[in-house]
Design a protein around this motif. Structure first.
Motif, short mmCIF file in Angstrom:
data_model
loop_
_atom_site.label_atom_id
_atom_site.label_comp_id
_atom_site.label_asym_id
_atom_site.label_seq_id
_atom_site.Cartn_x
_atom_site.Cartn_y
_atom_site.Cartn_z
N LEU A 38 6.01 7.29 -7.12
CA LEU A 38 7.12 8.16 -6.69
C LEU A 38 6.79 9.66 -6.70
N PRO A 39 5.84 10.08 -5.88
CA PRO A 39 5.54 11.51 -5.81
C PRO A 39 6.78 12.32 -5.42
N GLY A 40 6.89 13.50 -5.98
CA GLY A 40 8.05 14.36 -5.66
C GLY A 40 9.12 14.28 -6.74
N PRO A 79 12.90 16.83 2.94
CA PRO A 79 12.85 15.40 2.62
C PRO A 79 13.35 14.56 3.79
N MET A 80 12.70 13.42 3.99
CA MET A 80 13.11 12.53 5.09
C MET A 80 14.21 11.62 4.58
N LEU A 81 15.43 12.12 4.56
CA LEU A 81 16.56 11.38 4.01
C LEU A 81 17.73 11.42 4.98
N ALA A 82 18.46 10.32 5.02
CA ALA A 82 19.56 10.19 5.97
C ALA A 82 20.65 11.24 5.72
N GLY A 102 18.06 12.70 -4.14
CA GLY A 102 17.19 11.63 -3.67
C GLY A 102 17.37 10.42 -4.58
N VAL A 103 17.43 9.23 -3.99
CA VAL A 103 17.68 8.02 -4.79
C VAL A 103 16.72 6.91 -4.37
N VAL A 104 16.17 6.23 -5.35
CA VAL A 104 15.39 5.02 -5.08
C VAL A 104 16.26 3.86 -5.53
N TYR A 105 16.59 2.98 -4.58
CA TYR A 105 17.61 1.95 -4.86
C TYR A 105 17.02 0.66 -5.41
N THR A 106 16.16 0.82 -6.43
CA THR A 106 15.65 -0.35 -7.13
C THR A 106 16.64 -0.66 -8.26
N ILE A 112 2.87 4.22 3.48
CA ILE A 112 2.20 5.42 2.94
C ILE A 112 2.84 6.70 3.48
N GLY A 113 4.07 6.60 3.94
CA GLY A 113 4.77 7.78 4.41
C GLY A 113 5.17 7.63 5.87
N ARG A 114 5.90 8.63 6.36
CA ARG A 114 6.37 8.61 7.75
C ARG A 114 6.05 9.93 8.40
N ILE A 140 0.86 -1.18 0.00
CA ILE A 140 0.00 0.00 0.00
C ILE A 140 0.90 1.23 0.00
N GLY A 141 0.94 1.95 -1.12
CA GLY A 141 1.80 3.12 -1.26
C GLY A 141 2.93 2.86 -2.23
N GLY A 142 2.87 3.52 -3.39
CA GLY A 142 3.91 3.33 -4.41
C GLY A 142 4.99 4.39 -4.31
N GLY A 143 5.49 4.57 -3.08
CA GLY A 143 6.61 5.50 -2.87
C GLY A 143 7.90 4.73 -2.77
N VAL A 144 8.88 5.34 -2.09
CA VAL A 144 10.23 4.76 -2.05
C VAL A 144 10.25 3.41 -1.33
N ILE A 145 9.64 3.35 -0.16
CA ILE A 145 9.70 2.10 0.62
C ILE A 145 8.96 1.00 -0.12
N GLY A 146 7.77 1.30 -0.61
CA GLY A 146 6.97 0.29 -1.28
C GLY A 146 7.69 -0.31 -2.47
N LEU A 147 8.35 0.55 -3.25
CA LEU A 147 9.01 0.06 -4.47
C LEU A 147 10.31 -0.68 -4.14
N GLU A 148 11.05 -0.17 -3.14
CA GLU A 148 12.30 -0.87 -2.78
C GLU A 148 11.98 -2.24 -2.18
N LEU A 149 11.14 -2.27 -1.16
CA LEU A 149 10.89 -3.56 -0.49
C LEU A 149 10.00 -4.46 -1.35
N VAL A 159 -0.53 -0.78 -4.64
CA VAL A 159 -1.74 0.05 -4.69
C VAL A 159 -1.34 1.48 -4.34
N GLU A 160 -1.48 2.37 -5.30
CA GLU A 160 -1.05 3.77 -5.11
C GLU A 160 -2.24 4.70 -5.32
N PHE A 161 -2.42 5.58 -4.37
CA PHE A 161 -3.56 6.51 -4.41
C PHE A 161 -3.47 7.47 -5.60
N LEU A 162 -2.28 7.97 -5.87
CA LEU A 162 -2.11 8.95 -6.96
C LEU A 162 -2.05 8.23 -8.31
P1 NAD Z 1 6.53 8.05 0.37
O1 NAD Z 1 6.03 9.37 0.75
O2 NAD Z 1 7.75 7.91 -0.43
O3 NAD Z 1 5.40 7.23 -0.41
C1 NAD Z 1 4.14 6.99 0.13
C2 NAD Z 1 3.20 6.72 -1.01
O4 NAD Z 1 1.97 6.27 -0.48
C3 NAD Z 1 2.89 7.95 -1.85
O5 NAD Z 1 3.07 7.63 -3.21
C4 NAD Z 1 1.45 8.27 -1.52
O6 NAD Z 1 0.75 8.85 -2.58
C5 NAD Z 1 0.93 6.88 -1.20
N1 NAD Z 1 -0.25 6.85 -0.34
C6 NAD Z 1 -0.52 7.63 0.74
N2 NAD Z 1 -1.68 7.25 1.30
C7 NAD Z 1 -2.14 6.20 0.57
C8 NAD Z 1 -3.28 5.37 0.65
N3 NAD Z 1 -4.18 5.52 1.61
N4 NAD Z 1 -3.44 4.39 -0.27
C9 NAD Z 1 -2.53 4.21 -1.27
N5 NAD Z 1 -1.42 4.97 -1.38
C10 NAD Z 1 -1.23 5.95 -0.47
O7 NAD Z 1 6.66 7.26 1.77
P2 NAD Z 1 7.35 5.88 2.13
O8 NAD Z 1 7.62 5.09 0.92
O9 NAD Z 1 6.55 5.31 3.23
O10 NAD Z 1 8.73 6.36 2.71
C11 NAD Z 1 8.77 7.24 3.85
C12 NAD Z 1 9.99 8.10 3.83
O11 NAD Z 1 11.15 7.31 3.99
C13 NAD Z 1 10.10 8.86 2.54
O12 NAD Z 1 9.98 10.22 2.84
C14 NAD Z 1 11.47 8.58 2.03
O13 NAD Z 1 12.17 9.76 1.78
C15 NAD Z 1 12.16 7.80 3.13
N6 NAD Z 1 12.85 6.67 2.49
C16 NAD Z 1 13.88 6.96 1.63
C17 NAD Z 1 14.50 5.95 0.95
C18 NAD Z 1 15.61 6.27 0.02
O14 NAD Z 1 16.14 7.38 0.10
N7 NAD Z 1 16.01 5.38 -0.85
C19 NAD Z 1 14.09 4.63 1.12
C20 NAD Z 1 13.02 4.38 1.96
C21 NAD Z 1 12.43 5.42 2.65
#
Ligand code: NAD
Ligand code: FAD
Length: 466
Positions: A210-212, A319-322, A350-354, A272-274, A180-189, A203-206
């Motif tokens: 990879l928003p941003g 950005p939440m980055l180390a 910012g890097v997505v390590y896929t 879905i974010g942190r 749930i959430g097609g952001g960085v964590i969802g795509l990496e893991l 499953v991505e809401f948008l």
């Molecule tokens: P994210 O913000 O990258 O992605 C969350 C995704 O979930 C978004 O695409 C958003 O639209 C979607 N979303 C939100 N609510 C939803 C819902 N109800 N249903 C479906 N989709 C929904 O957050 P993340 O992947 O959880 O990562 C958190 C933070 O950790 C990020 O800010 C990221 O910077 C950091 N992180 C970085 C790295 C890296 O630098 N490689 C790796 C992992 C995590």
């Protein structure tokens, strides 16, 4: 300084906090760091950057060895067998080695580790494990935790509905996984478990992943992950997750409204974010309020509104980055020591390590165009000799420059080593480079980085190899 136990007390030993503590100690300040976790290093070293990369790297090898994988293309035929306990063991070893390394650095720099969670008593004192400790300066570096999805209970121990920490520790490969959430964590893991054999649905809401990131990069990401076999449900929201025994039923429907659908899975990853960690810190005792997003606001020096209290990392905006947290850690320590500590928040890569990696620094094309005229140069990795030779055809580099001054405003890369390539773009931008500066910098051949030079040449319409 006799009035206080310490010159600097840092709360939290993640990449922000531990780096701030080390830099403060290097500058001759008497320093302590409170950390409630059993090991130092925060989210990044314990349950974030490091363990995820350990699994990403290992699973890349597994995929390369599969039938028809990149090894077979190079004439190496093997039948890989997954030994998940060993793969997980090397993840645990990587974490152990690096967190232990921070403990060593604390000792070397004579930093006191106050073991426990700190709570403010007033602006110059905190309570940790029942003891009151005072400091002239207190740096809040408490980081962030997973954002929960209302109505969905995360149970990492149960192993069915998990967050990133649970998804790192799975003892077997799920048959079906819903992310749930097609952001960085969802795509990496999601990539890790797909490579190891899971059927993954994101499953991505948008309407894009990879928003941003730059729009074109996001669209390309969708194509690449689909091609790799991930099922993508974009523009889709999760309305509920129920668990029966070891099976989850995820109910989804189009974000814009429409018919619901149920997807069964044996693991559901909520990513879905942190959100910032501020609960239990006692901020009310020092009169420090949060902004609307629950973050602590600071000025350019990382000072909060409360005299002597500073904040850095995931707990503040940005950005939440180390690496952003680390740079802020150095800057805050230098500011406390009376030096000028600066972080240029316009140039944070910012890097997505896929595989391929997705990386960017500076403005997206969309944001750059909102600010004025731009020139854009693009170069496909398919035309880069090294990527082509290595059987890595996916991706491109895009350089966005100001139409009048030619100054580089943003660089985006999709390539097997995009995370490494982006460093040169960040450095060029930090030095105020133009696209011409990059185009006329000699790049070693054959390297993936030549694609950055070619994309810069393309800004003026003169790439050579296309
Ligand atoms: P994210 O913000 O990258 O992605 C969350 C995704 O979930 C978004 O695409 C958003 O639209 C979607 N979303 C939100 N609510 C939803 C819902 N109800 N249903 C479906 N989709 C929904 O957050 P993340 O992947 O959880 O990562 C958190 C933070 O950790 C990020 O800010 C990221 O910077 C950091 N992180 C970085 C790295 C890296 O630098 N490689 C790796 C992992 C995590
Ligand atoms: P944190 O690392 O969260 O550390 C804060 C620490 O403070 C924690 O250890 C916590 O226990 C402690 N703490 C909290 N409250 C208190 C208190 N009251 N008293 C004492 N201690 C307290 N970023 C990247 O740049 N690259 C990546 O590849 C990457 N991968 C990631 C993968 C995953 C799965 C996750 C979840 C995150 C990833 N991140 C990555 C993000 C990165 O981990 C964070 O941006 C970074 O850790 C933030 O650092 P920080 O110091 O602000 O906070």
């Amino acid at each position: 300084m006799a009035d206080y136990d310490y010159d600097v007390l840092v709360i939290g030993a993640g990449p922000g906090g531990y780096v701030a503590a080390i830099r403060a100690a290097q500058l001759g300040l008497k320093t302590a760091c409170a950390e409630g976790r059993e090991t130092l290093g925060g989210t990044c070293l314990n349950v974030g950057c490091i363990p995820s990369k350990a699994l990403l790297h290992a699973s890349e090898y597994f995929e390369a060895a599969k039938e028809g994988g990149s090894m077979a293309k190079m004439g190496i035929k093997v039948t890989p067998e997954l030994d998940l306990p060993t793969m997980q063991g090397q993840r645990i070893d990587a974490v152990k080695g690096l967190t232990g390394g921070i403990e060593f650095l604390f000792k070397k720099n004579k930093i006191d580790w106050l073991k426990g969670y700190a709570q403010f008593k007033d602006a110059h004192s905190v309570e940790v494990a029942g003891k009151t400790v005072t400091a002239k300066n207190i740096v809040i570096a408490t980081g962030s935790s997973v954002t929960p999805l209302p109505g969905v209970e995360i149970d990492n121990a149960g192993g069915v509905v998990v967050d990133s920490t649970g998804a790192l520790e799975l003892a077997s490969v799920p048959k079906k996984m819903v992310v749930i959430g097609g952001g960085v964590i969802g795509l990496e893991l999601g990539s890790v478990w797909r490579r190891l054999g899971a059927e993954v649905t994101v499953v991505e809401f948008l309407d894009q992943l990879l928003p941003g990131m730059d729009g074109e990069v996001r669209r390309e990401a969708g194509k690449i992950f689909k091609k790799q076999g991930m099922a993508l449900k974009l523009g889709t929201k999760v309305t509920g997750v129920s668990v029966e025994g070891k099976t989850a039923k995820v109910t989804v429907e189009p974000a814009a409204g429409g018919d619901a659908e149920v997807i069964e899975a044996d693991v559901v990853l909520v990513s879905i974010g942190r959100r910032p960690n501020t609960e239990g810190l006692g901020l009310d005792k020092i009169g420090l309020e949060l902004n609307q997003r629950g973050q602590i606001e600071t000025d350019h020096d990382f000072a909060t509104k409360v005299d002597g209290v500073w904040a850095i990392g995931d707990v503040i905006p940005g950005p939440m980055l180390a690496h952003k947290a680390e740079d802020e850690g150095i800057a805050v320590a230098e500011n406390i020591a009376g030096m000028t500590g600066i972080v240029n928040h316009d140039v944070i890569p910012g890097v997505v390590y896929t595989q391929p990696e997705f990386a960017g620094v500076g403005l997206t094309e969309e944001a750059a165009k909102e600010r004025g005229g731009v020139k854009v140069g693009k170069f496909p990795m398919l035309a880069n000799s090294r990527a082509k030779t290595n059987h890595e055809p996916d991706g491109f580099v895009k350089v966005i420059a100001d139409a009048e001054t030619d100054r580089v405003l943003g660089v985006w890369c999709i390539a097997s080593v995009a995370g490494t390539m982006i460093a040169q773009a960040a450095q060029a931008m930090e030095f105020g480079a133009t696209s011409e500066d990059i185009a006329y910098t000699c790049h070693a051949h054959p390297t993936h980085s030549e694609a950055i030079k070619e994309a810069a040449m393309a800004v003026t319409g003169k790439p050579i190899h296309i």
